[in-house]
Enzyme design. Structure first.
Site, mmCIF file in Angstrom:
data_model
loop_
_atom_site.group_PDB
_atom_site.id
_atom_site.type_symbol
_atom_site.label_atom_id
_atom_site.label_comp_id
_atom_site.label_asym_id
_atom_site.label_seq_id
_atom_site.Cartn_x
_atom_site.Cartn_y
_atom_site.Cartn_z
ATOM 1 N N CYS A 162 -18.224 -14.132 13.856
ATOM 2 C CA CYS A 162 -18.843 -14.773 12.756
ATOM 3 C C CYS A 162 -20.445 -14.997 12.961
ATOM 4 O O CYS A 162 -21.085 -14.983 13.938
ATOM 5 C CB CYS A 162 -18.302 -16.258 13.024
ATOM 6 N N VAL A 191 -10.076 -2.007 -0.783
ATOM 7 C CA VAL A 191 -10.210 -0.656 -1.203
ATOM 8 C C VAL A 191 -9.560 0.108 -0.111
ATOM 9 O O VAL A 191 -10.368 0.651 0.891
ATOM 10 C CB VAL A 191 -11.731 -0.494 -1.132
ATOM 11 N N ARG A 192 -8.349 0.483 -0.343
ATOM 12 C CA ARG A 192 -7.727 1.411 0.452
ATOM 13 C C ARG A 192 -6.269 1.924 -0.175
ATOM 14 O O ARG A 192 -5.961 1.408 -1.277
ATOM 15 C CB ARG A 192 -7.055 0.818 1.813
ATOM 16 N N GLN A 193 -6.111 3.156 0.243
ATOM 17 C CA GLN A 193 -4.659 3.700 -0.458
ATOM 18 C C GLN A 193 -4.705 3.822 -1.901
ATOM 19 O O GLN A 193 -3.763 3.613 -2.447
ATOM 20 C CB GLN A 193 -3.565 2.963 -0.016
ATOM 21 N N GLN A 194 -6.093 4.208 -2.382
ATOM 22 C CA GLN A 194 -6.117 4.428 -3.648
ATOM 23 C C GLN A 194 -6.008 3.275 -4.565
ATOM 24 O O GLN A 194 -5.682 3.639 -5.874
ATOM 25 C CB GLN A 194 -5.213 5.714 -4.308
ATOM 26 N N ARG A 195 -5.986 2.310 -4.065
ATOM 27 C CA ARG A 195 -5.972 1.102 -4.733
ATOM 28 C C ARG A 195 -7.131 0.081 -4.392
ATOM 29 O O ARG A 195 -7.681 0.257 -3.431
ATOM 30 C CB ARG A 195 -4.889 -0.011 -4.628
#
Length: 288
Positions: free
Chosen positions: A127, A270-274
């Protein structure tokens, strides 16, 4: 693009690997985590003073960039001209402190907020510096105005960023235990990547590298961070003038409010084309 990995950025450990009921002895590569003490040198010529500002847990490597980025994103400097140099302190007491203590030399005429310096700036690897409780406090640090006319990025480019970042994460490939921050062009070209055990440190290293190369503000760049998008990561990106920030994980509520307020385009998951676009979607073309 592979980053240079100093031998101090990783360590080896003898481990026991368990698969079902089968046990074998093996060697494993660990991401190094060590404290970095940041000291300031300030004051007029002939009357320089030195003071410890912060201790942060980081992965050794790119320490001068980390220091420069930290000073900028915490509002202690506002330009490259206000930082005259960064060096490892030669006058440490113990051998293990070598290359774990740095001194940033500030310009002689730079005014300092001494009460701010007297705060306890301890930063953990997970953090950032505690104490920021409002977006207004960040506005007071005079963040650069983000461009209102671009850049524009194709939706297909956002999909490609995680794969390109992961392919360049040499230390993560060996250890599986590091965060990354990467700068891309609007066309998706990987320009700069840094890794660290701390998400904030990785981003400070990227911003510090740009600062030391006189490349700020980063108005024509896209940032991708591993993990989630926190308020402080959005704040740091805003200070560097980054108009588009994407994260592999989820954003926090305050991160979304900050991005909206700063005029920043913020994408999450933002992963797996989504992916989700949380703020200022006009910069991303081709979404349907």
């Amino acid at each position: 693009m592979k980053a240079f990995l100093p031998p101090t950025s990783y360590e080896y450990a003898t481990i026991q690997k368990v698969a079902g009921t089968h046990l074998t002895e093996a060697s494993d590569v660990l991401a190094a985590e060590e404290p970095l003490e940041i000291r300031l040198g300030y004051g007029p010529a002939g009357q320089r003073e030195h003071r410890t500002l912060s201790v942060t847990m980081r992965t050794p490597g790119h320490d001068f960039e980390l220091t420069a980025g930290f000073l900028l994103t915490e509002g202690l400097i506002r330009s490259r001209a206000e930082l005259t140099g960064v060096l490892y302190c030669p006058d440490v007491e113990k051998a293990e402190e070598r290359e774990n203590v740095v001194r940033a030399e500030l310009a002689a005429g730079l005014p300092l907020d001494m009460p701010r310096l007297e705060r306890h700036f301890y930063t953990s690897s997970s953090c950032g510096v505690c104490g920021k409780t409002s977006i207004e406090a960040v506005h007071a640090a005079a963040c650069p105005v983000l461009p209102a006319d671009g850049p524009h990025v194709a939706a297909s480019v956002i999909h490609e960023l995680p794969g390109r970042q992961r392919a360049a994460q040499e230390l993560f490939e060996q250890t599986g235990g590091l965060h990354a921050a990467a700068l891309f062009s609007p066309a998706g070209e990987l320009l700069l990547l840094r890794e660290d055990v701390g998400r904030h440190n990785a981003l400070d290293k990227v911003i510090g590298a740009a600062l030391l190369a006189d490349q700020l503000p980063l108005h024509q760049h896209v940032l991708l961070v591993s993990g989630r998008a926190s308020f402080e990561l959005v704040q740091k990106a805003a200070v560097a003038g980054i108009p588009i920030m994407a994260a592999v994980g989820a954003p926090s509520s305050l991160a979304v409010r900050a991005a909206q307020d700063f005029g920043m385009t913020l994408c999450g998951f933002v992963r797996q084309q989504r992916y989700n676009v949380y703020t200022h979607p006009w910069r991303i073309r081709g979404n349907s």
